[in-house]
Design a protein around this motif. Structure first.
Motif, PDB file in Angstrom:
ATOM      1  N   UNK A  11      18.763   4.460  -6.314  1.00 27.11           N
ATOM      2  CA  UNK A  11      19.817   4.986  -5.449  1.00 27.11           C
ATOM      3  C   UNK A  11      21.092   4.210  -5.761  1.00 27.11           C
ATOM      4  N   UNK A  12      21.984   4.827  -6.530  1.00 24.91           N
ATOM      5  CA  UNK A  12      23.188   4.131  -6.952  1.00 24.91           C
ATOM      6  C   UNK A  12      22.821   2.997  -7.888  1.00 24.91           C
ATOM      7  N   UNK A  13      23.249   1.797  -7.556  1.00 22.05           N
ATOM      8  CA  UNK A  13      22.948   0.627  -8.392  1.00 22.05           C
ATOM      9  C   UNK A  13      21.711  -0.129  -7.926  1.00 22.05           C
ATOM     10  N   UNK A  14      21.073   0.366  -6.888  1.00 20.87           N
ATOM     11  CA  UNK A  14      19.903  -0.314  -6.326  1.00 20.87           C
ATOM     12  C   UNK A  14      18.630   0.389  -6.755  1.00 20.87           C
ATOM     13  N   UNK A  15      17.706  -0.383  -7.265  1.00 21.93           N
ATOM     14  CA  UNK A  15      16.391   0.120  -7.637  1.00 21.93           C
ATOM     15  C   UNK A  15      15.362  -0.569  -6.747  1.00 21.93           C
ATOM     16  N   UNK A  16      14.560   0.205  -6.085  1.00 22.95           N
ATOM     17  CA  UNK A  16      13.565  -0.378  -5.184  1.00 22.95           C
ATOM     18  C   UNK A  16      12.248   0.382  -5.296  1.00 22.95           C
ATOM     19  N   UNK A  17      11.190  -0.240  -4.795  1.00 22.30           N
ATOM     20  CA  UNK A  17       9.860   0.366  -4.838  1.00 22.30           C
ATOM     21  C   UNK A  17       9.480   0.857  -3.450  1.00 22.30           C
ATOM     22  N   UNK A  18       8.726   1.946  -3.433  1.00 18.75           N
ATOM     23  CA  UNK A  18       8.328   2.559  -2.175  1.00 18.75           C
ATOM     24  C   UNK A  18       6.831   2.871  -2.248  1.00 18.75           C
ATOM     25  N   UNK A  19       6.117   2.623  -1.164  1.00 19.11           N
ATOM     26  CA  UNK A  19       4.668   2.845  -1.127  1.00 19.11           C
ATOM     27  C   UNK A  19       4.297   3.548   0.162  1.00 19.11           C
ATOM     28  N   UNK A  20       3.271   4.384   0.096  1.00 24.48           N
ATOM     29  CA  UNK A  20       2.748   5.001   1.312  1.00 24.48           C
ATOM     30  C   UNK A  20       1.393   4.378   1.642  1.00 24.48           C
ATOM     31  N   UNK A  21       1.168   4.168   2.925  1.00 18.33           N
ATOM     32  CA  UNK A  21      -0.060   3.524   3.399  1.00 18.33           C
ATOM     33  C   UNK A  21      -0.936   4.595   4.033  1.00 18.33           C
ATOM     34  N   UNK A  22      -2.095   4.877   3.471  1.00 20.72           N
ATOM     35  CA  UNK A  22      -2.920   5.973   3.987  1.00 20.72           C
ATOM     36  C   UNK A  22      -3.772   5.564   5.183  1.00 20.72           C
ATOM     37  N   UNK A  23      -4.212   6.576   5.925  1.00 21.52           N
ATOM     38  CA  UNK A  23      -5.281   6.394   6.889  1.00 21.52           C
ATOM     39  C   UNK A  23      -4.936   5.740   8.198  1.00 21.52           C
ATOM     40  N   UNK A  24      -3.680   5.712   8.630  1.00 21.62           N
ATOM     41  CA  UNK A  24      -3.353   5.096   9.915  1.00 21.62           C
ATOM     42  C   UNK A  24      -3.612   6.083  11.046  1.00 21.62           C
ATOM     43  N   UNK A  25      -4.566   5.737  11.906  1.00 20.64           N
ATOM     44  CA  UNK A  25      -4.905   6.547  13.086  1.00 20.64           C
ATOM     45  C   UNK A  25      -5.141   5.580  14.232  1.00 20.64           C
ATOM     46  N   UNK A  26      -5.274   6.039  15.467  1.00 18.40           N
ATOM     47  CA  UNK A  26      -5.567   5.125  16.571  1.00 18.40           C
ATOM     48  C   UNK A  26      -6.832   4.313  16.305  1.00 18.40           C
ATOM     49  N   UNK A  27      -6.731   2.998  16.470  1.00 19.15           N
ATOM     50  CA  UNK A  27      -7.851   2.100  16.218  1.00 19.15           C
ATOM     51  C   UNK A  27      -7.912   1.588  14.797  1.00 19.15           C
ATOM     52  N   UNK A  28      -6.869   1.857  13.983  1.00 23.32           N
ATOM     53  CA  UNK A  28      -6.895   1.428  12.581  1.00 23.32           C
ATOM     54  C   UNK A  28      -6.950  -0.086  12.452  1.00 23.32           C
ATOM     55  N   UNK A  29      -6.250  -0.817  13.345  1.00 23.08           N
ATOM     56  CA  UNK A  29      -6.230  -2.273  13.261  1.00 23.08           C
ATOM     57  C   UNK A  29      -7.577  -2.891  13.581  1.00 23.08           C
ATOM     58  N   UNK A  30      -8.471  -2.134  14.225  1.00 24.66           N
ATOM     59  CA  UNK A  30      -9.822  -2.614  14.521  1.00 24.66           C
ATOM     60  C   UNK A  30     -10.845  -2.065  13.534  1.00 24.66           C
ATOM     61  N   UNK A  31     -10.386  -1.348  12.509  1.00 24.56           N
ATOM     62  CA  UNK A  31     -11.304  -0.897  11.477  1.00 24.56           C
ATOM     63  C   UNK A  31     -11.606   0.573  11.489  1.00 24.56           C
ATOM     64  N   UNK A  32     -11.031   1.349  12.400  1.00 28.46           N
ATOM     65  CA  UNK A  32     -11.311   2.781  12.430  1.00 28.46           C
ATOM     66  C   UNK A  32     -10.550   3.474  11.302  1.00 28.46           C
ATOM     67  N   UNK A  33     -11.215   4.452  10.700  1.00 27.33           N
ATOM     68  CA  UNK A  33     -10.582   5.174   9.600  1.00 27.33           C
ATOM     69  C   UNK A  33     -10.421   4.271   8.386  1.00 27.33           C
ATOM     70  N   UNK A  34      -9.314   4.419   7.671  1.00 28.58           N
ATOM     71  CA  UNK A  34      -9.037   3.626   6.475  1.00 28.58           C
ATOM     72  C   UNK A  34      -7.914   2.628   6.684  1.00 28.58           C
ATOM     73  N   UNK A  35      -7.359   2.591   7.886  1.00 28.18           N
ATOM     74  CA  UNK A  35      -6.150   1.801   8.104  1.00 28.18           C
ATOM     75  C   UNK A  35      -6.330   0.316   7.881  1.00 28.18           C
TER      76      UNK A  35
END
Length: 478
Positions: free
Chosen positions: A203-227
């Protein structure tokens, strides 16, 4: 078939050091030519090195056992053994090295960053290196030290400037595909993305990296789904982007509630409260999606969020979003402290530091722990009495016997050198007799001190002449 692995348990073993050689130089007309045994070679190290061309830990998932080569033993004629070859293991940028208990050993960020996961053993000294004025012909050599081995855990944390978070099917993969050259899998069902996708945006003179994080659903921080598996991939990002689906077909969901749920999961995971947030209202190309976006935008802006309305499919609003992200990334980079060259810190040991400890255990056993005593024990050939005597002398010079006496040890008490699982245990005697003492002082060979026959004959003849001269001086013919 697994194509992306971001956590593996790796079993590493460094190479063993080569044994030293006990040899005596043999040549015609040169009896007892002296020791000429060479030193053993050093064992190879296991080294982790960041390689930008590696993006996954898949190779170590299939082959978790890695071992470096051993050092070669020494040979006669003062020939030292060849060192073992180091084993270089390339890992992705952002790999964290942990021990079996979860303690962080190293955080490998930046191309070429390295970490020695297992150190090779030292090579044993040959008898030529052990020779001295008192020990002219040692009949022993030191053994090579075993290389370090153990289990480590490698965790990959994606090195990205921007992280896209949101519910499954919110359009994260579509968004990253149009912002960058990444080609993720895109479909109309939940959990299409099973691994993080990484893209590069200009974007203009700035080059940056972008990533998507899959599997975020309710309870992801406790291990539910793939989060839980992939939440660690957002830890290094500079900005979090909430991708909200404004055209969801699920009646029990709405974009604001989705935002609150994802924020709760991020809060439960911890460590991300200081990251700036941007809200992206996706799928405005659908009429209902555009109406819902216009309805909830004031509420989101009232909360302090910067809101962008986009459509990944119709390429609407992408330029404004890309430059806004570039601005935040540039500010975050400018705020970071400048990296300084690594300073080499030398921490010399105290002058009075003996380098070992003596402790009395409950069962009455005295245990000696220290780098030098334990290494000397590992390098000693206990089948050779002279080598055992040499070890006893080294321990005595180090002060082990004095410390045992101060700790209350008496003759016959049990002494262990090393950890519980790999210790040498013996009954202690204040003056260790090793059998070699029958030849004289430990490690000495009196054959080298005995006079040679020809020299002795010359001395005998000279003594006879001296005696004759004394008799002649005392003769009186009158």
């Amino acid at each position: 078939m697994t194509t992306f692995v971001d956590r593996v348990e790796l079993h590493v073993a460094a190479g063993n050091g080569g044994h030293g050689c006990a040899s005596v130089h043999r040549e015609k007309f040169k009896p007892l030519g002296g020791p000429d045994g060479g030193n053993g070679g050093r064992g190879g190290d296991v080294i982790l090195v960041v390689d930008q061309s590696v993006t996954t830990l898949l190779d170590y998932h299939h082959s978790p056992h890695r071992k470096a080569t051993n050092g070669k033993p020494g040979e006669g004629g003062n020939r030292s053994g060849k060192d073992g070859q180091d084993l270089i293991l390339p890992v992705p940028d952002g790999t964290v090295v942990l021990d079996g208990k979860g303690n962080v050993l190293a955080d490998l960020v930046g191309h070429g960053t390295s970490y020695v996961a297992a150190e090779g053993g030292r090579g044993g000294l040959g008898n030529a290196a052990l020779a001295s004025a008192r020990r002219k012909a040692p009949g022993f050599a030191l053994l090579g030290e075993p290389g370090r081995s153990g289990d480590i855990v490698l965790e990959l944390k994606t090195v990205a400037d921007v992280a896209l978070v949101g519910y499954p099917s919110a359009g994260k993969s579509s968004l990253i595909s149009v912002l960058s050259a990444a080609k993720p899998k895109i479909a109309d069902y939940p959990f299409t993305t099973l691994v993080p996708n990484l893209g590069v945006v200009t974007a203009g003179s700035t080059v940056y990296t972008i990533a998507d994080v899959p599997g975020l659903i309710p309870g992801a921080s406790q291990g539910r789904g793939l989060g839980l598996e992939f939440l660690r991939h957002v830890e290094r990002c500079s900005v979090l982007v909430h991708v909200l689906d404004t055209a969801t077909l699920e009646s029990d969901r709405d974009p604001v509630t989705d935002l609150d749920v994802i924020e709760e999961e991020l809060s439960q995971y911890g460590g991300l409260d200081d990251r700036p947030r941007i809200v992206v209202l996706n799928k405005i190309d659908i009429p209902d999606g555009k109406d819902l976006a216009d309805m909830i935008r004031p509420d989101l802006e009232a909360r302090g969020y910067r809101v962008f309305e986009v459509s990944a499919v119709a390429h609407m609003g992408l330029k404004e979003l890309s430059f806004a992200l570039a601005e935040i990334v540039a500010q975050a980079r400018a705020a970071k402290p400048k990296e300084e060259a690594t300073r080499i810190v030398i921490r010399p040991k105290a002058v009075d530091d003996a380098g070992f400890t003596v402790t009395l255990e409950e069962d009455g056993l005295y245990r000696v722990r220290g780098e030098k005593p334990e290494r000397w024990v590992r390098q000693t050939d206990f089948n050779n009495d002279e080598a055992v005597g040499y070890l006893a002398d080294r321990l005595n010079r180090l002060g082990v016997e004095d410390q045992l006496m101060k700790a209350g040890a008496r003759a016959g008490d049990g002494v262990a050198i090393g950890p519980e699982e790999d210790a040498v245990v013996f009954d202690w005697e204040p003056t260790m007799m090793a059998g070699a003492e029958m030849l004289g002082r430990r490690g000495e060979d009196h054959r080298m001190e005995a006079p040679r026959p020809a020299a002795q004959r010359r001395k005998d003849r000279q003594a006879e002449r001296d005696e004759a001269d004394r008799d002649f001086d005392g003769f009186d013919p009158f």
